[in-house]
Write a protein that holds these residues in place. Structure first.
Motif, short mmCIF file in Angstrom:
data_model
loop_
_atom_site.label_atom_id
_atom_site.label_comp_id
_atom_site.label_asym_id
_atom_site.label_seq_id
_atom_site.Cartn_x
_atom_site.Cartn_y
_atom_site.Cartn_z
N THR A 166 0.84 -1.20 0.00
CA THR A 166 0.00 0.00 0.00
C THR A 166 0.87 1.25 0.00
OG1 THR A 166 -1.85 -1.11 1.12
CG2 THR A 166 -1.74 1.29 1.28
N VAL A 167 1.91 1.23 0.81
CA VAL A 167 2.83 2.38 0.86
C VAL A 167 3.59 2.51 -0.45
CG1 VAL A 167 4.83 3.35 2.04
CG2 VAL A 167 3.02 2.22 3.36
N ILE A 168 4.08 1.39 -0.98
CA ILE A 168 4.88 1.43 -2.22
C ILE A 168 4.04 1.93 -3.39
CG2 ILE A 168 6.09 0.01 -3.91
CD1 ILE A 168 7.10 -1.72 -1.62
N GLN A 169 2.85 1.37 -3.56
CA GLN A 169 2.01 1.76 -4.70
C GLN A 169 1.48 3.18 -4.54
OE1 GLN A 169 2.55 -0.26 -6.84
NE2 GLN A 169 1.94 -2.38 -6.46
N SER A 170 1.16 3.58 -3.31
CA SER A 170 0.63 4.93 -3.11
C SER A 170 1.67 6.01 -3.37
CB SER A 170 0.07 5.08 -1.69
OG SER A 170 1.10 4.93 -0.72
N ALA A 171 2.96 5.66 -3.32
CA ALA A 171 3.99 6.65 -3.67
C ALA A 171 3.84 7.07 -5.13
CB ALA A 171 5.38 6.07 -3.41
N PHE A 172 3.65 6.08 -6.01
CA PHE A 172 3.42 6.41 -7.42
C PHE A 172 2.08 7.10 -7.61
CE2 PHE A 172 1.46 5.21 -11.46
CZ PHE A 172 2.35 5.78 -12.36
N GLY A 173 1.05 6.59 -6.94
CA GLY A 173 -0.28 7.18 -7.08
C GLY A 173 -0.32 8.62 -6.60
N THR A 174 0.39 8.92 -5.52
CA THR A 174 0.43 10.29 -5.02
C THR A 174 1.11 11.21 -6.01
OG1 THR A 174 0.47 9.52 -2.72
CG2 THR A 174 1.25 11.76 -3.15
N TYR A 175 2.22 10.76 -6.57
CA TYR A 175 2.92 11.58 -7.57
C TYR A 175 2.03 11.86 -8.77
CZ TYR A 175 5.93 12.55 -11.55
OH TYR A 175 6.48 13.10 -12.69
N LEU A 176 1.35 10.84 -9.27
CA LEU A 176 0.50 11.02 -10.45
C LEU A 176 -0.69 11.91 -10.16
CD1 LEU A 176 -0.19 10.24 -13.38
CD2 LEU A 176 -1.42 8.27 -12.47
N LEU A 177 -1.42 11.64 -9.08
CA LEU A 177 -2.62 12.41 -8.78
C LEU A 177 -2.29 13.83 -8.36
CD1 LEU A 177 -4.79 9.77 -6.86
CD2 LEU A 177 -4.99 10.51 -9.23
N ALA A 178 -1.17 14.03 -7.67
CA ALA A 178 -0.78 15.40 -7.30
C ALA A 178 -0.49 16.23 -8.54
CB ALA A 178 0.43 15.37 -6.37
N SER A 179 0.10 15.61 -9.54
CA SER A 179 0.35 16.32 -10.79
C SER A 179 -0.95 16.67 -11.49
CB SER A 179 1.23 15.47 -11.71
OG SER A 179 2.46 15.15 -11.09
N VAL A 180 -1.93 15.76 -11.42
CA VAL A 180 -3.23 16.03 -12.05
C VAL A 180 -3.98 17.12 -11.29
CG1 VAL A 180 -5.48 15.03 -12.61
CG2 VAL A 180 -3.39 13.71 -13.02
N LEU A 181 -3.99 17.02 -9.97
CA LEU A 181 -4.72 18.00 -9.16
C LEU A 181 -4.05 19.36 -9.15
CD1 LEU A 181 -5.87 15.85 -6.09
CD2 LEU A 181 -7.24 16.69 -7.99
N GLY A 182 -2.77 19.41 -9.50
CA GLY A 182 -2.10 20.70 -9.59
C GLY A 182 -2.68 21.57 -10.69
N THR A 183 -3.33 20.95 -11.69
CA THR A 183 -3.97 21.70 -12.78
C THR A 183 -5.49 21.70 -12.66
OG1 THR A 183 -4.00 19.70 -14.17
CG2 THR A 183 -2.06 21.12 -14.32
N PHE A 184 -6.00 21.32 -11.49
CA PHE A 184 -7.46 21.27 -11.31
C PHE A 184 -8.03 22.70 -11.35
CE2 PHE A 184 -11.48 20.52 -9.16
CZ PHE A 184 -11.84 19.28 -9.64
N PRO A 185 -9.16 22.90 -12.04
CA PRO A 185 -9.72 24.27 -12.15
C PRO A 185 -10.04 24.88 -10.79
CG PRO A 185 -10.78 22.79 -13.71
CD PRO A 185 -9.94 21.93 -12.81
N ARG A 186 -9.41 25.99 -10.49
CA ARG A 186 -9.63 26.65 -9.21
C ARG A 186 -11.03 27.24 -9.10
NH1 ARG A 186 -5.99 25.44 -5.18
NH2 ARG A 186 -4.02 24.94 -6.20
N THR A 187 -11.65 27.52 -10.25
CA THR A 187 -12.99 28.10 -10.22
C THR A 187 -14.00 27.15 -9.59
OG1 THR A 187 -13.31 27.32 -12.49
CG2 THR A 187 -12.55 29.60 -12.19
#
Length: 295
Positions: A166-187
């Motif tokens: 869970t820890v190992i896989q979530s490291a990749f998942g966090t990196y991917l989703l954080a990159s996606v959410l970094g461009t999430f519409p602020r509006t």
């Protein structure tokens, strides 16, 4: 005159475009042929596995792995099924892989929501650390994980493997989703906040519905990646009651003797659940990838 010139101009445009369409068509055929050839090349080892799974040990030693079976030999399948207690190993793999997939997606979502949407200082440095964590080889983690599992009383338990992956896989998942959410519409986030929604409600009512395609892709990948893991389950699970399918398959190989037909039969049986899982969730995976491409 203007009326007569218009068709000529249109005809000229069509004449100029026709070679382009023909050229693109030839390129697509070439790419299709190359992809088909590559797919067939990757299927060759599976064809040999299927061929030798129904071959007797005597037939294998006499005629070799490339010959056609002289008889339809199924004892290797029964031997593997009974010798390793395959139903129990299958349940262990499904339990571990399914739990890791669900928990890793949840942890990744919570981490990425804090990093991608929240106001965390040093966000880029933290995301970089998650990226570096994915590059650490598992061999360097074996001894610390073994020591911590022993100290926590979780050694030789499925829970230890679930927590680790869970820890190992979530490291990749966090990196991917954080990159996606970094461009999430602020509006959208600001509109939800103006309507009185708190952080948790924004997460479950605004962010989560937009991330479902990406989360479904991560869920499928985490399940398959955990299913194929071998080294950590081999070290952490020493009891026959807790071992997974890849570890059970490796138990067929001795120091000086290996029953190749039984090993091929076991590989065939072990491969079927993963293929079925992929076929069941193939449409979900395709929709998630397509949605990500559209965004």
């Amino acid at each position: 005159m203007a009326v007569t010139l218009t068709p000529a101009a249109g005809t000229g445009r069509r004449a100029r475009r026709a070679p382009d369409r023909h050229h693109r068509g030839v390129t697509r055929w070439i790419v299709l042929v190359l992809v088909t050839a590559a797919a067939l090349a990757m299927l060759v080892p599976f064809a040999f596995m299927l061929l030798n799974a129904f071959k007797s040990p005597g037939d294998y030693s006499t005629n070799g792995p490339l010959s056609w079976p002289s008889e339809f030999y199924t004892k290797g399948l029964r031997t593997y099924w009974e010798q390793v207690d395959f139903p129990l190993k299958l349940w262990n793999s499904i339990l571990i892989s399914g739990s890791v997939a669900v928990f890793a997606v949840l942890v990744s979502l919570l981490n990425a929501y804090a990093l991608g949407v929240g106001r965390v200082r040093g966000r880029l440095w933290i995301i970089g650390l998650f990226l570096l964590a994915n590059m650490i080889p598992q061999e360097s983690l074996i001894y610390p994980l073994y020591h911590f599992a022993k100290q926590a009383g979780l050694y030789n338990t499925r829970l230890a493997v679930i927590i680790i992956f869970t820890v190992i896989q979530s490291a990749f998942g966090t990196y991917l989703l954080a990159s996606v959410l970094g461009t999430f519409p602020r509006t959208l986030l600001e509109a939800a906040a103006l309507d009185g929604a708190g952080k948790w409600r924004i997460l479950w009512r605004v962010v989560l519905p937009n991330l479902r395609p990406t989360l479904s892709v991560l869920l499928v990948f985490f399940f398959i990646w955990t299913w194929n893991e071998f080294l950590i389950p081999l070290v952490m699970l020493i009891d026959n009651q807790t071992q997974t399918v890849p570890v059970a398959l490796a138990s067929l190989q001795g120091d000086r003797l290996m029953d190749a037909p039984t090993t091929n039969a076991g590989s065939l049986i072990s491969l079927v659940p993963a293929i079925l899982f992929f076929l069941i969730f193939q449409r979900t995976l395709a929709r998630g990838i397509t949605a990500g491409a559209d965004k």
